[in-house]
Design an enzyme around this catalytic site. Structure first.
Site, PDB file in Angstrom:
ATOM      1  N   ASP A 179       0.940  -1.132  -0.204  1.00 40.91           N
ATOM      2  CA  ASP A 179      -0.133  -0.034  -0.040  1.00 40.91           C
ATOM      3  C   ASP A 179       0.870   1.194  -0.134  1.00 40.91           C
ATOM      4  O   ASP A 179       0.704   2.193  -0.828  1.00 40.91           O
ATOM      5  CB  ASP A 179      -0.900  -0.091   1.062  1.00 40.91           C
ATOM      6  CG  ASP A 179      -2.071   1.011   1.267  1.00 40.91           C
ATOM      7  OD1 ASP A 179      -2.308   1.279   0.082  1.00 40.91           O
ATOM      8  OD2 ASP A 179      -3.014   0.910   2.238  1.00 40.91           O
TER       9      ASP A 179
ATOM     10  N   GLY B 200       1.728 -10.123   4.884  1.00 41.43           N
ATOM     11  CA  GLY B 200       2.784  -9.005   5.409  1.00 41.43           C
ATOM     12  C   GLY B 200       2.412  -8.542   6.785  1.00 41.43           C
ATOM     13  O   GLY B 200       2.358  -9.551   7.626  1.00 41.43           O
TER      14      GLY B 200
HETATM   15  P1  ADP Z   1      -0.992  -7.046   4.226  1.00 41.48           P
HETATM   16  O1  ADP Z   1      -1.507  -6.033   4.941  1.00 41.48           O
HETATM   17  O2  ADP Z   1      -2.391  -7.685   3.423  1.00 41.48           O
HETATM   18  O3  ADP Z   1      -0.442  -8.258   4.943  1.00 41.48           O
HETATM   19  P2  ADP Z   1       1.566  -6.008   3.183  1.00 41.48           P
HETATM   20  O4  ADP Z   1       1.569  -5.070   2.187  1.00 41.48           O
HETATM   21  O5  ADP Z   1       2.046  -5.711   4.588  1.00 41.48           O
HETATM   22  O6  ADP Z   1      -0.148  -6.783   2.967  1.00 41.48           O
HETATM   23  O7  ADP Z   1       2.431  -7.494   2.689  1.00 41.48           O
HETATM   24  C1  ADP Z   1       1.748  -8.228   1.620  1.00 41.48           C
HETATM   25  C2  ADP Z   1       2.910  -9.090   0.853  1.00 41.48           C
HETATM   26  O8  ADP Z   1       3.304  -8.122  -0.086  1.00 41.48           O
HETATM   27  C3  ADP Z   1       3.972  -9.278   1.877  1.00 41.48           C
HETATM   28  O9  ADP Z   1       4.479 -10.790   1.525  1.00 41.48           O
HETATM   29  C4  ADP Z   1       5.021  -8.400   1.433  1.00 41.48           C
HETATM   30  O10 ADP Z   1       6.440  -9.067   1.862  1.00 41.48           O
HETATM   31  C5  ADP Z   1       4.841  -8.166   0.275  1.00 41.48           C
HETATM   32  N1  ADP Z   1       5.234  -6.957  -0.300  1.00 41.48           N
HETATM   33  C6  ADP Z   1       5.540  -5.644   0.428  1.00 41.48           C
HETATM   34  N2  ADP Z   1       5.990  -4.849  -0.345  1.00 41.48           N
HETATM   35  C7  ADP Z   1       5.904  -5.268  -1.624  1.00 41.48           C
HETATM   36  C8  ADP Z   1       6.243  -4.847  -3.118  1.00 41.48           C
HETATM   37  N3  ADP Z   1       6.494  -3.514  -3.302  1.00 41.48           N
HETATM   38  N4  ADP Z   1       5.976  -5.439  -4.193  1.00 41.48           N
HETATM   39  C9  ADP Z   1       5.420  -6.695  -3.975  1.00 41.48           C
HETATM   40  N5  ADP Z   1       5.290  -7.346  -2.703  1.00 41.48           N
HETATM   41  C10 ADP Z   1       5.335  -6.506  -1.699  1.00 41.48           C
END
Ligand code: ADP
Length: 173
Positions: free
Chosen positions: A34, A124
């Site tokens: 996000d 994440g």
């Molecule tokens: P949530 O709150 O739904 O868990 P997160 O953004 O914290 O979402 O994480 C979701 C997944 O995306 C995790 O496995 C994290 O490592 C991964 N992630 C974080 N940043 C990126 C990015 N820029 N591109 C792809 N995946 C990412």
């Protein structure tokens, strides 16, 4: 047939029609995917999210639902925001996680998107175990993906996530 592909990398670097955001219900930004999407996509995305909050989504976006905005400066036409469930060991919320993938694909089809990039939703900050999250993601996309979506690309941030998706893909008929 929709092709399912795996890429290790940053979802904000993808050239696709629609990038799916692992958002939170406020739609007003957060960390992880996000934060990266809003940073790189610029203020236009947040402006549209604010408009959504001021109109149909006064209480925010419910878990398992999806809604689209512009993709701002990203190499995509749309960002599809979806809210994954927060992992709870004592409660099975698999249907809600599946709903994120299903509803995002429904929105993508309505928009006419042919290529869609997904992160590993909920794995994440929201704490979902990667192996289970990968199985739900692959199974749901296999069942729900349809024309005009020709490619669903899972974009995995690290080698461990990539490995779990590879395994899930091999195991899912
Ligand atoms: P949530 O709150 O739904 O868990 P997160 O953004 O914290 O979402 O994480 C979701 C997944 O995306 C995790 O496995 C994290 O490592 C991964 N992630 C974080 N940043 C990126 C990015 N820029 N591109 C792809 N995946 C990412």
């Amino acid at each position: 047939m929709t092709a399912i592909t795996l890429v290790r990398g940053d979802i904000t670097e993808q050239h696709v029609d629609a990038i799916v955001n692992a958002a939170n219900s406020s739609l007003l930004g957060g960390g992880g995917v996000d934060g990266a999407i809003h940073r790189k996509g610029g203020p236009e995305i947040l402006a549209e999210c604010r408009k959504l909050r001021a109109s149909h989504y006064g209480k925010g976006l419910a878990t398992g639902q999806a809604v689209a905005t512009t993709a701002g400066r990203l190499n995509a036409q749309w960002v599809i925001h979806t809210v994954g469930p927060v992992w709870q060991a004592d409660r099975d919320q698999s249907e809600l996680l599946a709903s994120c993938y299903r509803e995002s694909l429904r929105v993508a089809r309505e928009l006419g998107a042919t290529t869609v990039a997904f992160p590993a939703i909920s794995t994440g900050v929201y704490g979902w175990p990667m192996d289970d999250g990968a199985r739900i993601a692959v199974r749901t996309v296999r069942e729900a993906a349809d024309q005009p979506v020709a490619e669903v690309r899972f974009v995995l941030f690290d080698e461990a996530a990539y490995g779990e998706f590879e395994r899930a893909l091999a195991e899912t008929p």
